[in-house]
Each structure stands twice: as structure tokens, then as C-alpha cells.
Motif scaffolding. Sequence first.
Motif, PDB file in Angstrom:
ATOM      1  N   TRP A  22      45.632 -35.302  46.728  1.00  0.00           N
ATOM      2  CA  TRP A  22      44.333 -36.311  47.002  1.00  0.00           C
ATOM      3  C   TRP A  22      44.511 -37.227  45.984  1.00  0.00           C
ATOM      4  N   GLY A  23      43.929 -38.321  46.549  1.00  0.00           N
ATOM      5  CA  GLY A  23      43.898 -39.398  45.730  1.00  0.00           C
ATOM      6  C   GLY A  23      43.568 -40.865  46.566  1.00  0.00           C
ATOM      7  N   THR A  24      43.940 -41.822  46.058  1.00  0.00           N
ATOM      8  CA  THR A  24      43.720 -42.929  47.057  1.00  0.00           C
ATOM      9  C   THR A  24      44.796 -42.993  48.223  1.00  0.00           C
ATOM     10  N   ARG A  25      44.040 -43.027  49.358  1.00  0.00           N
ATOM     11  CA  ARG A  25      44.946 -43.029  50.503  1.00  0.00           C
ATOM     12  C   ARG A  25      44.775 -44.160  51.493  1.00  0.00           C
ATOM     13  N   ASP A  26      46.227 -44.596  51.906  1.00  0.00           N
ATOM     14  CA  ASP A  26      46.067 -45.748  52.863  1.00  0.00           C
ATOM     15  C   ASP A  26      45.079 -45.201  54.169  1.00  0.00           C
ATOM     16  N   PRO A  27      44.276 -46.092  54.633  1.00  0.00           N
ATOM     17  CA  PRO A  27      43.297 -45.852  55.694  1.00  0.00           C
ATOM     18  C   PRO A  27      44.289 -45.236  57.266  1.00  0.00           C
ATOM     19  N   SER A  28      45.425 -45.300  57.008  1.00  0.00           N
ATOM     20  CA  SER A  28      46.371 -44.953  58.431  1.00  0.00           C
ATOM     21  C   SER A  28      46.758 -43.328  58.090  1.00  0.00           C
ATOM     22  N   ASP A  29      46.273 -42.909  56.792  1.00  0.00           N
ATOM     23  CA  ASP A  29      46.496 -41.543  56.591  1.00  0.00           C
ATOM     24  C   ASP A  29      45.191 -40.911  56.765  1.00  0.00           C
ATOM     25  N   TYR A  30      44.175 -41.318  57.152  1.00  0.00           N
ATOM     26  CA  TYR A  30      42.797 -40.810  57.599  1.00  0.00           C
ATOM     27  C   TYR A  30      42.992 -39.733  58.489  1.00  0.00           C
ATOM     28  N   ARG A  31      43.605 -39.717  59.545  1.00  0.00           N
ATOM     29  CA  ARG A  31      43.780 -38.587  60.740  1.00  0.00           C
ATOM     30  C   ARG A  31      44.605 -37.416  60.051  1.00  0.00           C
ATOM     31  N   SER A  32      45.702 -37.883  59.312  1.00  0.00           N
ATOM     32  CA  SER A  32      46.206 -36.813  58.801  1.00  0.00           C
ATOM     33  C   SER A  32      45.440 -35.819  57.761  1.00  0.00           C
ATOM     34  N   GLU A  33      44.499 -36.670  56.910  1.00  0.00           N
ATOM     35  CA  GLU A  33      43.952 -36.148  55.918  1.00  0.00           C
ATOM     36  C   GLU A  33      42.799 -35.130  56.472  1.00  0.00           C
ATOM     37  N   LEU A  34      42.094 -35.689  57.674  1.00  0.00           N
ATOM     38  CA  LEU A  34      41.100 -34.883  58.466  1.00  0.00           C
ATOM     39  C   LEU A  34      41.588 -33.649  58.998  1.00  0.00           C
ATOM     40  N   TYR A  35      42.964 -33.771  59.748  1.00  0.00           N
ATOM     41  CA  TYR A  35      43.461 -32.677  60.227  1.00  0.00           C
ATOM     42  C   TYR A  35      43.983 -31.541  58.869  1.00  0.00           C
ATOM     43  N   GLN A  36      44.453 -31.689  57.957  1.00  0.00           N
ATOM     44  CA  GLN A  36      44.634 -31.025  56.838  1.00  0.00           C
ATOM     45  C   GLN A  36      43.450 -30.344  56.204  1.00  0.00           C
ATOM     46  N   ARG A  37      42.365 -31.149  56.269  1.00  0.00           N
ATOM     47  CA  ARG A  37      40.857 -30.597  55.687  1.00  0.00           C
ATOM     48  C   ARG A  37      40.494 -29.457  56.690  1.00  0.00           C
ATOM     49  N   ARG A  64      37.750 -29.555  70.255  1.00  0.00           N
ATOM     50  CA  ARG A  64      36.841 -30.654  69.998  1.00  0.00           C
ATOM     51  C   ARG A  64      37.448 -32.095  69.319  1.00  0.00           C
ATOM     52  N   VAL A  65      38.790 -31.876  68.727  1.00  0.00           N
ATOM     53  CA  VAL A  65      39.527 -32.838  67.971  1.00  0.00           C
ATOM     54  C   VAL A  65      40.758 -32.825  68.788  1.00  0.00           C
ATOM     55  N   GLU A  66      41.907 -32.307  68.530  1.00  0.00           N
ATOM     56  CA  GLU A  66      43.180 -32.447  69.160  1.00  0.00           C
ATOM     57  C   GLU A  66      44.000 -31.530  68.659  1.00  0.00           C
ATOM     58  N   ALA A  67      45.058 -30.904  68.860  1.00  0.00           N
ATOM     59  CA  ALA A  67      46.230 -30.038  68.295  1.00  0.00           C
ATOM     60  C   ALA A  67      46.740 -30.879  67.141  1.00  0.00           C
ATOM     61  N   SER A  68      46.706 -30.024  66.031  1.00  0.00           N
ATOM     62  CA  SER A  68      47.601 -30.931  65.162  1.00  0.00           C
ATOM     63  C   SER A  68      48.558 -29.407  64.450  1.00  0.00           C
ATOM     64  N   PRO A  69      49.583 -29.968  63.668  1.00  0.00           N
ATOM     65  CA  PRO A  69      50.707 -29.035  63.283  1.00  0.00           C
ATOM     66  C   PRO A  69      49.976 -27.822  62.408  1.00  0.00           C
ATOM     67  N   TRP A  70      49.117 -28.663  61.274  1.00  0.00           N
ATOM     68  CA  TRP A  70      48.513 -27.720  60.410  1.00  0.00           C
ATOM     69  C   TRP A  70      47.552 -26.969  60.952  1.00  0.00           C
ATOM     70  N   VAL A  71      46.611 -26.921  61.777  1.00  0.00           N
ATOM     71  CA  VAL A  71      45.949 -26.019  62.384  1.00  0.00           C
ATOM     72  C   VAL A  71      46.627 -25.106  63.305  1.00  0.00           C
ATOM     73  N   GLN A  72      47.888 -25.490  64.000  1.00  0.00           N
ATOM     74  CA  GLN A  72      48.469 -24.627  65.076  1.00  0.00           C
ATOM     75  C   GLN A  72      49.203 -23.567  64.080  1.00  0.00           C
TER      76      GLN A  72
END
Length: 211
Positions: A22-37, A64-72
Amino acid sequence: MKRALIVVAMVWTGFARSKPAWGTRDPSDYRSELYQRLAREVEGLNQAGHFAEAIALGERIERRVEASPWVQYEIGFAQNALGNTDAALKLFNETIRVMPDYAPARYDRGEILLLRGMNDEARIDFAVAAELKPYHWAAFFRLAHLDARSGDKEAFEVHLTEAIRQGFDFRSILGDPDWRKWANDKQLGPVIARLITVYGDEALLDQLRQE
């Protein structure tokens, strides 16, 4: 043997799950961060042993969102814990397809393949897991297991020695019939005896050799 394999799988995944930095993230990483959370929410249920609830939550997230490898992966972990290995394998395959360097999925898929006698395929997964997580003993231990199956004495000693250096304890396999057989084997037995003498308690050798 199946019971012993499951124990090692749980030890590995409990220790080796990858955590995002965690720390400062580029906005493009938001989706990845959401899925990991979201995946961590499912992981929390898995760690508490609430596997059915973990599956339900994971599938609800995917709807509700979509499939992600972390959740899978977390859904697959729960399915595997419940003995639904076909479902788990399918989910681990999908996780690895998207994230080939995700060590927990590699290791857990390797466990299923090992149980099914798919030794070559399991070896690939354990080798990748060992490279990704070189300071955990489980993947090296499983590579030694496969070496013993194939009768490769030299590789067996190398992998088992590395597993011991990373914290493997011979007491975890005292009830495993394969390792009892190998402890009495003319080729593998002396390797096991030497490593137990150097790194462990000689009393364990007598227990392991009991038929």
C-alpha cells in the motif's frame, strides 16, 4: 496420503499469500486495488474456516463487479478445502492463466495435481512456487516428494535439504505411508537418516521407519 497433502497445502497458503504494497498508487491501479481489497474480504472468511460463506461472498462479488484472479483464487481455495477439487482446479487454472506468477495458486494447483498422480504437471507448479517463494519450505518439500516417487536420489537430497533449511519439520510426516516407505528404502533411506541426524532428532527416525 491425501490427508497429509491437505495439511501442507493449508500451511503453505496461510503463510505465502501475497499482500499488496500500500502507498501512493497510480489511478490506473484503482481497479486492481479494488479487486485485491474484495479478495481480502473472502480471504478473511477462508482463514476463519467459513468456506461456504467464502464461496458465496466471492460469487456475489463476481456477479456484482466482475471476475478477478484474486477473488477466483479465494473461491478456489474454499472449494479445495471442502473437497471440491474439480471446481478448485478450474478456478486455479483461471487464476494462473491471468497471473502465472501467483505463488499460492501455483502451489495449491500442484497439490491437486499431485493427488491425481499428474507428477510432471505438479512438478512445474511446485518449481514455480519455490522460485517465487524461496524462503518457504512447502514447495521444496513437495519437489522432494516427487523426486522420491521418481527415484531421483540426488535431487531428493537437494530439495529435502532446502526444505529443512526453510523450516520443514520431519514430525509433520510421521503418519505418511509414502515417507515411511522411503525411510526404509535402500536408496532414499540413508538420505533421510543422514538429514534427520544432522538437522533433527534421531528418535524421529525410529518412528518414521516403523511399518
